[in-house]
Design a protein around this motif. Structure first.
Motif, PDB file in Angstrom:
ATOM      1  N   CYS A  18       0.821  -1.202   0.000  1.00  0.00           N
ATOM      2  CA  CYS A  18       0.000   0.000   0.000  1.00  0.00           C
ATOM      3  C   CYS A  18       0.859   1.258   0.000  1.00  0.00           C
ATOM      4  CB  CYS A  18      -0.930   0.008   1.211  1.00  0.00           C
ATOM      5  SG  CYS A  18      -2.208   1.271   1.090  1.00  0.00           S
ATOM      6  N   PHE A  19       0.557   2.149  -0.924  1.00  0.00           N
ATOM      7  CA  PHE A  19       1.169   3.463  -0.997  1.00  0.00           C
ATOM      8  C   PHE A  19       0.317   4.390  -0.140  1.00  0.00           C
ATOM      9  CE2 PHE A  19       2.988   1.299  -4.497  1.00  0.00           C
ATOM     10  CZ  PHE A  19       4.169   1.942  -4.828  1.00  0.00           C
ATOM     11  N   LEU A  20       0.734   4.594   1.120  1.00  0.00           N
ATOM     12  CA  LEU A  20       0.049   5.516   2.030  1.00  0.00           C
ATOM     13  C   LEU A  20       0.613   6.910   1.772  1.00  0.00           C
ATOM     14  CD1 LEU A  20       0.183   3.347   5.263  1.00  0.00           C
ATOM     15  CD2 LEU A  20      -1.860   3.873   3.929  1.00  0.00           C
ATOM     16  N   ASP A  23      -0.127  14.666   1.970  1.00  0.00           N
ATOM     17  CA  ASP A  23       0.626  15.924   1.815  1.00  0.00           C
ATOM     18  C   ASP A  23       1.899  15.751   0.977  1.00  0.00           C
ATOM     19  OD1 ASP A  23      -1.273  17.220   3.431  1.00  0.00           O
ATOM     20  OD2 ASP A  23      -0.180  16.645   5.247  1.00  0.00           O
ATOM     21  N   LYS A  24       1.777  15.039  -0.150  1.00  0.00           N
ATOM     22  CA  LYS A  24       2.892  14.811  -1.084  1.00  0.00           C
ATOM     23  C   LYS A  24       4.051  14.044  -0.456  1.00  0.00           C
ATOM     24  CE  LYS A  24       1.739  18.742  -3.917  1.00  0.00           C
ATOM     25  NZ  LYS A  24       2.184  19.968  -4.552  1.00  0.00           N
ATOM     26  N   LYS A  25       3.733  13.297   0.608  1.00  0.00           N
ATOM     27  CA  LYS A  25       4.716  12.426   1.243  1.00  0.00           C
ATOM     28  C   LYS A  25       4.178  11.007   1.262  1.00  0.00           C
ATOM     29  CE  LYS A  25       7.063  15.811   4.025  1.00  0.00           C
ATOM     30  NZ  LYS A  25       7.655  16.111   5.304  1.00  0.00           N
ATOM     31  N   ILE A  26       5.108  10.058   1.297  1.00  0.00           N
ATOM     32  CA  ILE A  26       4.746   8.645   1.302  1.00  0.00           C
ATOM     33  C   ILE A  26       5.390   7.968   2.509  1.00  0.00           C
ATOM     34  CG2 ILE A  26       6.677   8.031  -0.219  1.00  0.00           C
ATOM     35  CD1 ILE A  26       4.569   5.968  -1.438  1.00  0.00           C
ATOM     36  N   LEU A  27       4.663   7.029   3.095  1.00  0.00           N
ATOM     37  CA  LEU A  27       5.187   6.274   4.223  1.00  0.00           C
ATOM     38  C   LEU A  27       5.969   5.073   3.693  1.00  0.00           C
ATOM     39  CD1 LEU A  27       5.306   6.037   7.313  1.00  0.00           C
ATOM     40  CD2 LEU A  27       3.331   4.505   7.155  1.00  0.00           C
ATOM     41  N   GLY A  70      -8.812   3.636   5.085  1.00  0.00           N
ATOM     42  CA  GLY A  70     -10.172   3.860   4.617  1.00  0.00           C
ATOM     43  C   GLY A  70     -10.279   3.338   3.196  1.00  0.00           C
ATOM     44  N   ASP A  71     -10.538   4.239   2.272  1.00  0.00           N
ATOM     45  CA  ASP A  71     -10.715   3.875   0.871  1.00  0.00           C
ATOM     46  C   ASP A  71      -9.391   3.423   0.260  1.00  0.00           C
ATOM     47  OD1 ASP A  71     -12.090   3.631  -1.596  1.00  0.00           O
ATOM     48  OD2 ASP A  71     -11.334   5.597  -2.210  1.00  0.00           O
ATOM     49  N   LEU A  72      -9.358   2.189  -0.211  1.00  0.00           N
ATOM     50  CA  LEU A  72      -8.181   1.642  -0.890  1.00  0.00           C
ATOM     51  C   LEU A  72      -8.457   1.625  -2.391  1.00  0.00           C
ATOM     52  CD1 LEU A  72      -7.387  -1.445   1.367  1.00  0.00           C
ATOM     53  CD2 LEU A  72      -5.975   0.605   1.110  1.00  0.00           C
ATOM     54  N   THR A  73      -7.608   2.268  -3.158  1.00  0.00           N
ATOM     55  CA  THR A  73      -7.744   2.274  -4.607  1.00  0.00           C
ATOM     56  C   THR A  73      -6.789   1.253  -5.189  1.00  0.00           C
ATOM     57  OG1 THR A  73      -8.292   4.621  -4.583  1.00  0.00           O
ATOM     58  CG2 THR A  73      -7.565   3.707  -6.685  1.00  0.00           C
ATOM     59  N   PHE A  74      -7.324   0.322  -5.964  1.00  0.00           N
ATOM     60  CA  PHE A  74      -6.477  -0.681  -6.606  1.00  0.00           C
ATOM     61  C   PHE A  74      -5.590   0.018  -7.622  1.00  0.00           C
ATOM     62  CE2 PHE A  74      -5.698  -3.823  -9.989  1.00  0.00           C
ATOM     63  CZ  PHE A  74      -4.979  -4.745  -9.247  1.00  0.00           C
ATOM     64  N   ALA A  75      -4.273  -0.273  -7.576  1.00  0.00           N
ATOM     65  CA  ALA A  75      -3.315   0.414  -8.446  1.00  0.00           C
ATOM     66  C   ALA A  75      -2.606  -0.517  -9.418  1.00  0.00           C
ATOM     67  CB  ALA A  75      -2.285   1.160  -7.603  1.00  0.00           C
ATOM     68  N   GLY A  76      -2.718  -1.829  -9.230  1.00  0.00           N
ATOM     69  CA  GLY A  76      -2.124  -2.724 -10.207  1.00  0.00           C
ATOM     70  C   GLY A  76      -1.423  -3.932  -9.642  1.00  0.00           C
ATOM     71  N   ILE A  77      -0.709  -4.605 -10.562  1.00  0.00           N
ATOM     72  CA  ILE A  77      -0.106  -5.906 -10.275  1.00  0.00           C
ATOM     73  C   ILE A  77       1.326  -5.949 -10.795  1.00  0.00           C
ATOM     74  CG2 ILE A  77      -0.219  -8.377 -10.808  1.00  0.00           C
ATOM     75  CD1 ILE A  77      -3.220  -8.030 -11.247  1.00  0.00           C
ATOM     76  N   VAL A  95      -3.414   2.184  -3.294  1.00  0.00           N
ATOM     77  CA  VAL A  95      -3.079   3.538  -2.867  1.00  0.00           C
ATOM     78  C   VAL A  95      -4.132   3.952  -1.860  1.00  0.00           C
ATOM     79  CG1 VAL A  95      -2.818   5.950  -3.576  1.00  0.00           C
ATOM     80  CG2 VAL A  95      -2.038   4.107  -5.081  1.00  0.00           C
ATOM     81  N   CYS A  96      -3.690   4.625  -0.803  1.00  0.00           N
ATOM     82  CA  CYS A  96      -4.621   5.106   0.218  1.00  0.00           C
ATOM     83  C   CYS A  96      -4.203   6.498   0.684  1.00  0.00           C
ATOM     84  CB  CYS A  96      -4.653   4.141   1.400  1.00  0.00           C
ATOM     85  SG  CYS A  96      -5.851   4.586   2.662  1.00  0.00           S
TER      86      CYS A  96
END
Length: 163
Positions: A18-20, A23-27, A70-77, A95-96
């Protein structure tokens, strides 16, 4: 009609990541264990039997980060073949932007926030992360196949990238 043989079927290990993003930052997590010990990437892990992909992703994020998604958007494989292994790995990316809770590290490795641009050049950033982040940022679905040779070099099938 003859019964279809399962002999040549692939044994696939499903993994969720998951890409959390906030604010233009990623965990990111710097992995404390193999595989890829010491490398930085997005949090994730193996799907358990009976779990949906989204449920597995939500569980992994809670376990590794302390965040409830919350809402998880499928981004691929990303489908990975490794020379000398009978199993194949199929990574499902989400992506969340909608998550809550308190950041809490696990034994999987230390967590840290990085700017999206900065993350691509961090020391020890996982090569697959570098390949996938542009798709995530553009909203293009990832559909990639990667072959890893016995010497550890990887090649991407150019016919498989993006859909």
């Amino acid at each position: 009609m003859s019964a279809e043989s399962w002999e040549h079927c692939a044994y696939c290990v499903p993994i969720v990541f998951c890409f959390l993003i906030r604010d233009k930052k990623i965990l990111l997590i710097r992995r404390a264990r193999e595989p890829y010990k010491g490398e930085a990437t997005v949090p994730g892990g193996r799907k358990r039997r009976g779990e949906s992909l989204r449920a597995a992703c939500a569980r992994e994020m809670l376990e590794e980060t302390g965040y409830t998604v919350g809402d998880l958007t499928f981004a691929g494989i990303l489908h990975v073949f490794r020379d000398g292994e009978d199993r194949e790995y199929v990574s499902y990316y989400f992506v969340c932007h909608d998550f809550s809770g308190e950041l809490r590290e696990s034994d999987e490795g230390p967590l840290f926030w990085a700017g999206l641009d900065e993350s691509l050049t961090l020391p020890g950033i996982h090569p697959s992360y570098v390949r996938i982040l542009p798709y995530i940022r553009s909203g293009t679905t990832v559909d990639m196949t990667l072959h890893v040779s016995s010497d550890g070099r990887s090649t991407t099938n150019p016919d498989s990238e993006g859909i």
